[in-house]
Design a protein around this motif. Structure first.
Motif, PDB file in Angstrom:
ATOM      1  N   VAL A  96       0.772  -1.116   0.112  1.00 53.77           N
ATOM      2  CA  VAL A  96      -0.067   0.072   0.026  1.00 53.77           C
ATOM      3  C   VAL A  96       0.871   1.246  -0.033  1.00 53.77           C
ATOM      4  CG1 VAL A  96      -1.582   1.343   1.151  1.00 53.77           C
ATOM      5  CG2 VAL A  96      -1.538  -1.341   1.204  1.00 53.77           C
ATOM      6  N   LEU A  97       0.722   1.954  -1.003  1.00 50.59           N
ATOM      7  CA  LEU A  97       1.513   3.330  -1.249  1.00 50.59           C
ATOM      8  C   LEU A  97       0.430   4.436  -1.078  1.00 50.59           C
ATOM      9  CD1 LEU A  97       2.788   1.473  -4.045  1.00 50.59           C
ATOM     10  CD2 LEU A  97       4.719   2.883  -2.999  1.00 50.59           C
ATOM     11  N   VAL A  98       0.836   5.626  -0.862  1.00 52.44           N
ATOM     12  CA  VAL A  98       0.330   6.759  -0.777  1.00 52.44           C
ATOM     13  C   VAL A  98       0.660   7.477  -2.139  1.00 52.44           C
ATOM     14  CG1 VAL A  98      -0.120   7.156   1.662  1.00 52.44           C
ATOM     15  CG2 VAL A  98       1.799   8.222   0.819  1.00 52.44           C
ATOM     16  N   MET A  99      -0.329   8.207  -2.667  1.00 51.79           N
ATOM     17  CA  MET A  99       0.002   9.114  -3.710  1.00 51.79           C
ATOM     18  C   MET A  99      -0.097  10.517  -3.317  1.00 51.79           C
ATOM     19  SD  MET A  99      -0.881   8.710  -7.880  1.00 51.79           S
ATOM     20  CE  MET A  99       0.123   9.527  -9.162  1.00 51.79           C
ATOM     21  N   GLY A 122       2.573   1.333   5.639  1.00 51.56           N
ATOM     22  CA  GLY A 122       2.738   1.682   4.212  1.00 51.56           C
ATOM     23  C   GLY A 122       4.084   1.226   3.619  1.00 51.56           C
ATOM     24  N   ALA A 123       4.013   1.191   2.236  1.00 52.12           N
ATOM     25  CA  ALA A 123       5.198   0.828   1.483  1.00 52.12           C
ATOM     26  C   ALA A 123       6.043   1.837   1.184  1.00 52.12           C
ATOM     27  CB  ALA A 123       4.548  -0.108   0.208  1.00 52.12           C
ATOM     28  N   GLY A 124       5.407   3.067   0.815  1.00 50.00           N
ATOM     29  CA  GLY A 124       6.036   4.165   0.463  1.00 50.00           C
ATOM     30  C   GLY A 124       5.260   5.227  -0.204  1.00 50.00           C
ATOM     31  N   ALA A 125       5.662   5.982  -1.107  1.00 50.34           N
ATOM     32  CA  ALA A 125       4.827   6.977  -1.710  1.00 50.34           C
ATOM     33  C   ALA A 125       5.330   7.338  -3.102  1.00 50.34           C
ATOM     34  CB  ALA A 125       4.939   8.317  -1.129  1.00 50.34           C
TER      35      ALA A 125
END
Length: 258
Positions: A96-99, A122-125
């Protein structure tokens, strides 16, 4: 290893490209957005992008703009994003990444944002408006907390810029298939494969393609040369019109699991 890279590699081991799905955080409300993301994974998504609503979304087309405008109007706060990420990561195995536009990270502070995202699982962005040359603080924060950082490579990116993107991205490179805003389109841009080829030649291990993808035929076409296929607007429209169940059904159709 990066969570997004692991998910993409697992899909590749199954003989397919990864399916990456985007949904806005908190749309139409926090609990429904969590349920929709979970349904998206059940429908076949390997990687989830949770978009943070922003007041000036220069990359987003009308469907996503309308959704995020509604979220902001009800008093959305950044803290909701970390709650949503935590809920989805606890309920699924997806990366799950955020954008997000970088201004939101910068306002909180790169290290604080990275810490809270990592603590939420979270995995990253993905940062569509941040170029590697101006990303020193974010690169340092993501290194400290082991997060993926995904930069965008476009048809207009210079060879020098593509090389920097390939070098400094972690997880995958986001290949922009066309110039303009997001939105479902009838055909895939012929620039998409060129963007993937350029990034690969520059050293990128994984390239996922987005913008304009809305049908199973698009997914199959892009999946022939890209490591992952990103779908956003079509899924947001499904959520708007039919709720989480419609998101899951469309995800199953797009991923070929229907």
């Amino acid at each position: 290893m990066s969570k997004a890279a692991a998910a993409i590699d697992a899909a590749k081991a199954e003989g397919r490209s990864a399916f990456v799905g985007y949904l806005p955080a908190g749309y139409p409300d926090k609990e429904t957005s969590i349920a929709a993301a979970i349904e998206l994974v059940r429908g076949g998504a390997d990687v989830i992008e949770i978009g943070i609503p922003y007041s000036d979304p220069v990359m987003d087309g009308p469907v996503i703009q309308q959704a995020t405008t509604e979220v902001l109007a009800r008093g959305f706060r950044i803290s909701e994003v970390f709650e949503i990420v935590r809920a989805v990561t606890e309920a699924t195995d997806a990366a799950v990444l955020v954008m997000t536009y970088y201004n939101l990270i910068d306002r909180m502070g790169a290290e604080e944002f990275a810490r809270r995202l990592a603590e939420a699982g979270g995995a990253g962005a993905i940062t569509p408006d941040l170029i590697p040359d101006e990303a020193a603080d974010w690169i340092a924060a993501t290194e400290k907390y082991g997060l993926d950082r995904v930069f965008l490579s476009a048809p207009t990116s210079t060879p020098e810029r593509v090389a920097r993107i390939a070098e400094l991205s972690r997880g995958f490179v986001y290949g922009v298939s066309l110039m303009g805003v997001t939105g479902a389109r009838d055909a895939v841009s012929d620039a998409a494969e060129k963007v993937v080829t350029a990034a690969k030649e520059a050293g990128a291990e994984r390239v996922c393609v987005g913008l304009g993808v809305s049908t199973r035929a698009h997914v199959e076409e892009i999946g022939a040369y890209a490591d992952g296929v990103i779908v956003g607007t079509a899924l947001v429209a499904a959520l708007r019109d039919g709720g989480p169940e419609a998101v899951g059904a469309l995800a199953a159709e797009l991923s070929g699991r229907a």
